[in-house]
Scaffold this motif. Structure first.
Motif, PDB file in Angstrom:
ATOM      1  N   GLU A 228      34.583  11.235  85.208  1.00  0.00           N
ATOM      2  CA  GLU A 228      35.200   9.926  85.419  1.00  0.00           C
ATOM      3  C   GLU A 228      34.414   8.816  84.740  1.00  0.00           C
ATOM      4  O   GLU A 228      34.992   7.857  84.224  1.00  0.00           O
ATOM      5  N   LYS A 229      33.094   8.939  84.731  1.00  0.00           N
ATOM      6  CA  LYS A 229      32.278   7.888  84.121  1.00  0.00           C
ATOM      7  C   LYS A 229      32.507   7.821  82.614  1.00  0.00           C
ATOM      8  O   LYS A 229      32.532   6.742  82.020  1.00  0.00           O
ATOM      9  N   LEU A 230      32.677   8.989  81.978  1.00  0.00           N
ATOM     10  CA  LEU A 230      32.980   9.016  80.548  1.00  0.00           C
ATOM     11  C   LEU A 230      34.461   8.771  80.278  1.00  0.00           C
ATOM     12  O   LEU A 230      34.859   8.593  79.128  1.00  0.00           O
ATOM     13  N   GLY A 231      35.263   8.801  81.319  1.00  0.00           N
ATOM     14  CA  GLY A 231      36.695   8.600  81.145  1.00  0.00           C
ATOM     15  C   GLY A 231      37.373   9.770  80.480  1.00  0.00           C
ATOM     16  O   GLY A 231      38.369   9.600  79.767  1.00  0.00           O
ATOM     17  N   TYR A 232      36.860  10.985  80.732  1.00  0.00           N
ATOM     18  CA  TYR A 232      37.459  12.161  80.097  1.00  0.00           C
ATOM     19  C   TYR A 232      37.941  13.156  81.134  1.00  0.00           C
ATOM     20  O   TYR A 232      37.231  13.486  82.084  1.00  0.00           O
ATOM     21  N   ASN A 505      34.290   4.697  75.850  1.00  0.00           N
ATOM     22  CA  ASN A 505      33.106   5.080  76.633  1.00  0.00           C
ATOM     23  C   ASN A 505      32.136   5.955  75.837  1.00  0.00           C
ATOM     24  O   ASN A 505      31.496   6.841  76.384  1.00  0.00           O
ATOM     25  N   ALA A 506      32.025   5.689  74.539  1.00  0.00           N
ATOM     26  CA  ALA A 506      31.154   6.502  73.691  1.00  0.00           C
ATOM     27  C   ALA A 506      29.785   5.849  73.501  1.00  0.00           C
ATOM     28  O   ALA A 506      29.186   5.978  72.449  1.00  0.00           O
ATOM     29  N   ASP A 507      29.291   5.147  74.511  1.00  0.00           N
ATOM     30  CA  ASP A 507      27.965   4.543  74.396  1.00  0.00           C
ATOM     31  C   ASP A 507      26.922   5.653  74.284  1.00  0.00           C
ATOM     32  O   ASP A 507      26.727   6.445  75.207  1.00  0.00           O
TER      33      ASP A 507
END
Length: 628
Positions: A228-232, A505-507
């Motif tokens: 969820e944090k990466l949105g994947y 969300n690719a930080d």
């Protein structure tokens, strides 16, 4: 030593047997719910304290070892005893090797074998002849040129040079832990090798202990992976770091999927490739290789085996996605996003200046520059080379290939036709050979050339040219003139017309210069094969202050790609990581304060220098601190 490292002859028999085994028999990564630290502790029980401390993980009361200027080398008083090496071999399940260079078969000595030399020489330039070797690097210049086939470069004898002295053929995380702990606790130099593709020779090191990760080969398909944090949320593959492009692409294809990896088929894409960023035929659609990572299993410098993801050790996770291999830890497995398989169209062709003249040839190249932005924005990946011939004055262009994932034949023809029309009007004849494939895998397998071992008298510099270099007629003309000047200066050029989209969300630590990139460009400098050290160094330095500086001057603030670059790249921290370098230095100090891990031009490597003979930038020398 009755239980010491394997000899060369035993190694030859053993590796042949190993290659005959199925992948499942040769490699397995351990799932995170298995505590390999406990497994390692159990192995150390019963050892004498003086030996056990060599393999123990880091603790708050661990002593500082090797405060001397250089790493520990054979002949030093601190060099581990035969008993210590024998114990390392036993603890690592008899997987400690002491291999010799392949070309030792060509030189007088205990390994001399004319028939073996002839067979090895015939295929020496192919990556397939090196990828299963525990020490061979595909960058002989970076290795030190001390043992090569005589018909390639006659070194007159065979010495180890920049090759490691011992290799742990790791297949379990505890094998990696043993190597990391032993190197940290003894001061011996540590290197990490997967397949050895890095242009800069980062997988080598004179008389080092190498952790060879090539046989971590398991591949697991995960139908649903959610972060969820990466949105994947979607399918993923968990792969051992030794899995190569041809292996993961085939596995993905069998599941109706595609993964982001390199164009080179033998590259171990879950090692230094993905940790350094990694450009791909799919990068214009999905981003870099590092952008795909969902999780790492990794052995850290203190000997712990951890899972690094968006919620567990997130700063380590951030650094390892683009911060470079052999720097923050040794990965054993990587979990990456899986994308839908897709039809793909490719075009391969070439033309030369032989019949049309140089001015017409260059007019054709100039017209192509106008299409770099629209082609990259369309999600394509063009891999092309410019080859000068100083003897004939003829220039050659090769498209190898123009690669259009998720494009029909008609869509690809529509993209290329405006440029092709201009080439036809100039009288440039070529066969575009536009071919449609039903899947990404089939297109990839049919379109790209097999990568080769680098030349013994050349090195490559690179630059990322951003969108700003193509947005006006004036800037496009400026870039074109600089590319032409490099060709006229006898520089072979390899180019990738590509953009690296920035997924949500690719930080991560990926070089920010990738995001506006439109052309990733490489040029190579060559020198006479028999040139002296002084002549080679002078030519390489002038290349950096001349042709490479011209490219930097017209792309201020841009950068270079850390895996395909020159070891003499100035201000490499900015070039390879831009404004992310200060944070990476802080994380290097946090995760590896004792500099257990080192690779040339890696984060924090400015504190060390390989003191090579003749001051050449290679691994044929001791690794020593620069501040003592």
């Amino acid at each position: 030593m009755s239980h010491g490292p394997r000899t060369t002859s035993a190694f030859g028999v053993w590796i042949a047997a190993l290659l005959a085994l199925p992948a499942s028999a040769t490699s397995a990564y351990v799932n995170v719910d298995i505590d390999s630290g406990d497994l390692l502790s159990a192995k150390l029980q019963g050892l004498p304290s003086n030996l056990a401390k060599l393999f123990a993980p880091e603790s708050s009361n661990s002593p500082v070892v090797n405060a001397s200027r250089c790493k520990v080398y054979p002949g030093d008083a601190e060099w581990p005893s035969d008993k210590a090496w024998s114990t390392l071999n036993k603890l690592s399940d008899d997987r400690l090797l002491s291999p010799t260079p392949q070309a030792s078969a060509c030189y007088e000595g205990p390994n001399y074998d004319p028939e073996k030399c002839e067979a090895m020489t015939a295929t020496w330039g192919r990556s397939y002849s090196h990828m299963h070797d525990p020490i061979e690097m595909m960058s002989p210049v970076a290795q030190g040129m001390t043992c090569l086939p005589p018909n390639v470069f006659d070194s007159h004898n065979c010495t180890r040079g920049g090759f490691p002295l011992y290799v742990i053929n790791a297949t379990k995380p505890e094998h990696v832990q043993l190597g990391v702990n032993f190197a940290r606790n003894t001061g011996v130099r540590l290197v990490v090798k997967n397949t050895g593709h890095d242009f800069l020779g980062k997988s080598g090191g004179k008389d080092a202990l190498s952790i060879w990760t090539h046989w971590f080969k398991d591949i697991d398909y995960l139908e649903e992976y959610t972060d969820e944090k990466l949105g994947y949320s979607g399918p993923a593959f968990k792969a051992g770091v030794g899995v190569q492009a041809f292996e993961i692409y085939k596995a993905a294809h069998e599941k109706g999927r595609a993964v982001v990896g390199g164009e080179g088929e033998t590259v171990g894409i879950f090692g230094g490739y993905i940790q350094g960023g990694g450009h791909s035929p799919l990068t214009s659609l999905y981003g870099t290789g590092a952008d795909q990572v969902l999780s790492f299993e990794v052995v850290t410098a203190d000997g712990k085996f951890v899972t690094a993801n968006s919620t567990s050790y997130p700063d380590l996770f951030w650094a390892m996605r683009g911060g470079g291999g052999s720097t923050f830890g040794v990965a054993t497995s990587v979990t990456v996003k899986a994308h839908p398989d897709m039809p793909t169209t490719a075009s391969r062709f070439s033309f030369t200046s032989e019949k049309i003249g140089n001015e017409t040839f260059w007019a054709g190249i100039r017209s192509y520059v106008d299409y770099f932005i629209p082609n990259a924005d369309a999600g394509t990946y063009a891999y092309f080379v410019l080859i000068p011939n100083v003897w004939t004055g003829i220039f050659t262009f090769q498209m190898s290939p123009f690669f259009a994932p998720n494009k029909t034949l008609e869509q690809t023809q529509a993209l290329l036709q405006p440029w092709f029309t201009q080439l036809n009007e100039l009288g440039i004849q070529f066969d575009p050979n536009i071919t449609h494939f039903d899947s990404y895998y089939e297109a990839w397998r049919s379109s790209f050339p097999l990568e080769v071992v680098q030349k013994v008298n050349a090195t490559t510099g690179s630059r990322m040219f951003p969108r700003a270099n193509f947005e006006t007629e004036e800037k496009r003309e400026e870039l074109y003139q600089n590319l032409r000047q490099s060709s006229e200066n006898n520089r072979v050029q390899v180019h990738f017309n590509i953009k690296a989209v920035d997924p949500a969300n690719a930080d991560n630590a990926v070089n920010p210069a990738w995001r506006p990139n439109i052309l990733f460009a490489q040029q190579a400098v060559r020198w006479p094969v028999n040139a002296s050290n002084e002549e080679i160094l002078k030519i390489r330095q002038e290349f950096q202050t001349g042709d490479m500086q011209r490219w930097r001057d017209i792309s201020p603030g841009a950068g270079s790609y850390l895996a395909e670059a020159d070891r003499l790249e100035p201000n490499f921290g900015q070039a390879f990581w831009g404004d992310k370098y200060p944070r990476l230095l802080e994380l290097k100090q946090k995760w590896d304060p004792k500099d257990v891990f080192f690779a040339t031009t890696s984060v924090g490597s400015e504190r060390w220098r390989v003191e090579s003979p003749g001051n050449l930038p290679n691994e044929n020398g001791k690794l020593c601190r620069v501040d003592q």
